[in-house]
Each structure stands twice: as C-alpha cells, then as structure tokens.
Design a protein around this motif. Structure first.
Motif: not given
Length: 78
Positions: A10-36
C-alpha cells in the motif's frame, strides 16, 4: 492445505521491508499497488527484512486448496 500467500503493498515511504527468498537469487522492493503471490513450497521459503524507518502497510491473505478447511479469524488471532 494452504497453497499460497499474497501481499498487496500500500505504500513505499519506509526503509527496509524487502521480500527475500531463501532459494531464489532475487529480492522484491515493495511498490504501492504491487501484488506478490508466493506459492507455499519449500522452494519459495521467504522472509521480510526489518523495517528500519517509517511504517510498511500491506494487505495480506492466504489461498486454500479447500476453502471449507480454512481457519476462520477471530478477535483472538487476527
């Protein structure tokens, strides 16, 4: 059984809170409206890093193989 979990950011005015996967090489930085949508398999084991500034707001839910077996939220567990 639970088959997936989803988050809408819902928002992106924060620091941290990155979605990380143990077995995947990518990270997801949240953006408003993004569905994961994350399948519930060991391959997609994940975590969210600590929010170090501001407040991270999301809508979260689960997907079930049989909705009749899904638990019902109460004031004690919601």
């Amino acid at each position: 059984r639970m088959t997936g979990a989803f988050t809408i950011y819902l928002n992106d005015n924060f620091e941290g809170g990155i979605l990380e996967f143990k077995n995947k090489p990518y990270k997801i930085k949240p953006e408003p409206g993004m569905l994961v949508n994350v399948p519930i398999y060991e391959e997609f084991t994940h975590r969210v890093t600590r929010v170090t500034g501001g407040n991270r707001h999301t809508l979260y839910g689960n997907c079930w193989e049989n909705i009749n077996l899904a638990p019902i939220s109460t004031t004690e567990n919601c």
